[in-house]
Design an enzyme around this catalytic site. Structure first.
Site, PDB file in Angstrom:
ATOM      1  N   CYS A 252      69.119  15.994  32.278  1.00 50.71           N
ATOM      2  CA  CYS A 252      70.554  16.306  32.267  1.00 50.71           C
ATOM      3  C   CYS A 252      71.296  15.383  33.232  1.00 50.71           C
ATOM      4  CB  CYS A 252      70.757  17.773  32.655  1.00 50.71           C
ATOM      5  SG  CYS A 252      72.482  18.232  32.833  1.00 50.71           S
ATOM      6  N   CYS A 255      74.104  17.043  35.350  1.00 50.88           N
ATOM      7  CA  CYS A 255      73.592  17.891  36.447  1.00 50.88           C
ATOM      8  C   CYS A 255      73.126  17.046  37.622  1.00 50.88           C
ATOM      9  CB  CYS A 255      72.392  18.731  35.994  1.00 50.88           C
ATOM     10  SG  CYS A 255      72.697  19.784  34.588  1.00 50.88           S
ATOM     11  N   ASP A 256      72.434  15.934  37.364  1.00 46.73           N
ATOM     12  CA  ASP A 256      71.668  15.277  38.437  1.00 46.73           C
ATOM     13  C   ASP A 256      72.073  13.845  38.792  1.00 46.73           C
ATOM     14  OD1 ASP A 256      70.100  17.549  38.845  1.00 46.73           O
ATOM     15  OD2 ASP A 256      68.831  17.051  37.147  1.00 46.73           O
TER      16      ASP A 256
END
Ligand SMILES: Cc1cc2nc3c(=O)[nH]c(=O)nc-3n(C[C@H](O)[C@H](O)[C@H](O)COP(=O)(O)OP(=O)(O)OC[C@H]3O[C@@H](n4cnc5c(N)ncnc54)[C@H](O)[C@@H]3O)c2cc1C
Length: 422
Positions: A252, A255-256
């Site tokens: 993701c 997200c990261d």
């Protein structure tokens, strides 16, 4: 439940007692999905285990010291020592419960569980999955005054919620942040009056009886079921991938990617997702290498053009990952040339994997007619092989999987059901 900072870590966590610590980030749908489970479990286990949260972006040094590489990550401590396995990514309620149960005496576990009361609720339609397909079906059913419940193991939004930008959804002149597009879809359906049961564990699905058991103790019954569970990213299967998931390997970008400021990363894949997400990741990193198995990218021309013009991106064609190894803070990716079989190692700070998807059908795969790739077969009204069960979106057998095709499927299923129940 308490929010702490890095400065309080020693006194709150290492000073003794039983602690569960949640490293969370903003703009992180799995973190939001975890938040309500965390709160609910703190009410059940709060007398035995201290529930603490810490903002990862605001406490980066501590995150790095504890090797927290993904959001959310749950750590468990007993008397200052880390115990149990860390949980990360789309964390299941049952996995948290398993870890908590292992930290407290059996008789307390039985006492806590005896306080949970089973419940039963009835609806006209259950929709499993609140991505674009499920949300659209929910909207149409609700506007037809059909009593509908949307059940999702995560928060509403599906893949769109973690896509950084959507430029091909009609009605918007400028590209839309995926998170906002999915938020608007979800709010529209919720405002209409559709009931949401999200961020839950699905314990059992009985398609014949039209019953779904969530979080072990809540049975939801209906006259019809729509399956809109979408797809999950494929794994490369290379050794080290599962062990390093959430510890340097991510699926993701939204997200990261923000944790790789000025660092070097590798992206595995060469299709639309890999190429579009790579473009996004370069907002943060100083260097990105795409590793792709073929001699050319398979993404659309427009996406490819952007990548070829991006000075931060280089591409290693005709190579596949064979192993992922952690060395200190770095991830060593061993890749093999598919023609010459020559191997080489690539050292990076993180790896993102985007190599296609598989349908989410685990709970009902033996009950439904599937195509040769495991996608659910439907007729033109989205009916499956089981009476009263419909399927829509990416989980069904079809040629093109896009937001527009998922919302179209959701519309068709809802209209067909509305006609049947009329
Ligand atoms: C990185 C990426 C970028 C993309 N970019 C674009 C783009 O720019 N434009 C475009 O049109 N399309 C794009 N797509 C494709 C698009 O996101 C999908 O076609 C669309 O989201 C499909 O919607 P869906 O509702 O079928 O499934 P999903 O969006 O996958 O939603 C499925 C939902 O079901 C839930 N779920 C899963 N299992 C269960 C279960 N057992 N019980 C209950 N709920 C469950 C999931 O949590 C999820 O919320 C992209 C996809 C990816 C991965």
């Amino acid at each position: 439940m308490k929010e702490i900072t890095a400065a309080e870590f020693d006194t709150e966590v290492l000073n003794g007692g039983k602690v569960i610590l949640d490293f969370y980030s903003t703009e992180c749908p799995p973190c939001e999905a975890l938040a309500s489970k965390f709160e609910d479990l703190s009410r059940m286990y709060g007398n035995d285990v201290r529930f603490l949260k810490i903002f990862r972006q605001g406490n980066r040094d501590l995150s790095e010291k504890l090797a927290v590489k993904s959001s959310p990550t749950l750590l468990f401590f007993n008397n200052g020592q880390e115990v149990s396995s860390r949980l990360t990514g789309g964390i299941k309620r049952s996995d948290i419960i398993r870890n908590l149960d292992s930290m407290i005496p059996d008789e307390r576990v039985s006492e806590i569980k005896s306080q949970i009361k089973p419940s039963v609720s009835e609806f006209d339609v259950i929709i499993l999955g609140a991505g674009p397909g499920g949300l659209t079906a929910g909207l149409y059913l609700c506007q037809s005054k059909i009593n509908t419940v949307l059940i999702d193991i995560a928060l509403p939004g599906g893949h769109v919620a973690t896509t950084h930008e959507v430029s091909n959804y009609p009605g918007f002149i400028e590209p839309q942040a995926g998170y906002m597009l999915s938020h608007s879809m979800s709010e529209q359906t919720k405002l209409c009056g559709t009931i949401y049961k999200v961020a839950v564990d699905i314990t059992k699905v009985d398609l014949e009886k039209k019953e779904v058991v969530i979080d072990e103790y809540e049975t939801v019954k209906a006259k019809r079921i729509i399956i809109a569970t979408g797809t999950t990213p494929n794994l490369t299967g290379a050794p080290g991938e599962k062990e390093l998931k959430g510890k340097g390997i991510s699926y993701c970008a939204t997200c990261d990617a923000k944790y790789y400021n000025d660092k070097e990363v590798i992206v595995i894949g060469g299709g639309n997702s890999a190429v579009e997400e790579s473009e996004y990741i370069t907002r943060f990193v100083k260097k990105l290498t795409i590793v792709h198995q073929f001699d050319k990218l398979t993404a659309n021309k427009q996406a490819q053009d952007k990548v070829f013009k991006n000075p931060k991106i280089s591409i290693l064609f005709e190579n596949e990952p064979r192993a992922f190894i952690k060395e200190g803070d770095k991830i060593v990716t061993e890749v093999e040339n598919v023609k010459t079989k020559m191997r080489q190692t690539l050292v990076s700070d993180g790896v993102f994997i985007f190599i296609g998807m598989k349908p989410n059908i685990e709970l009902f795969k033996d009950k439904l007619a599937l195509d040769q790739w495991g996608y659910i077969k439907t007729d033109e009204d989205m009916r499956t092989s089981v009476q009263g069960v419909y399927a829509v979106g990416d989980v069904i057998s079809k040629k093109y999987r896009q937001i527009t095709t998922a919302v179209a499927d959701g519309t068709i299923a809802a209209m067909a059901i509305a006609k049947e129940l009329d």
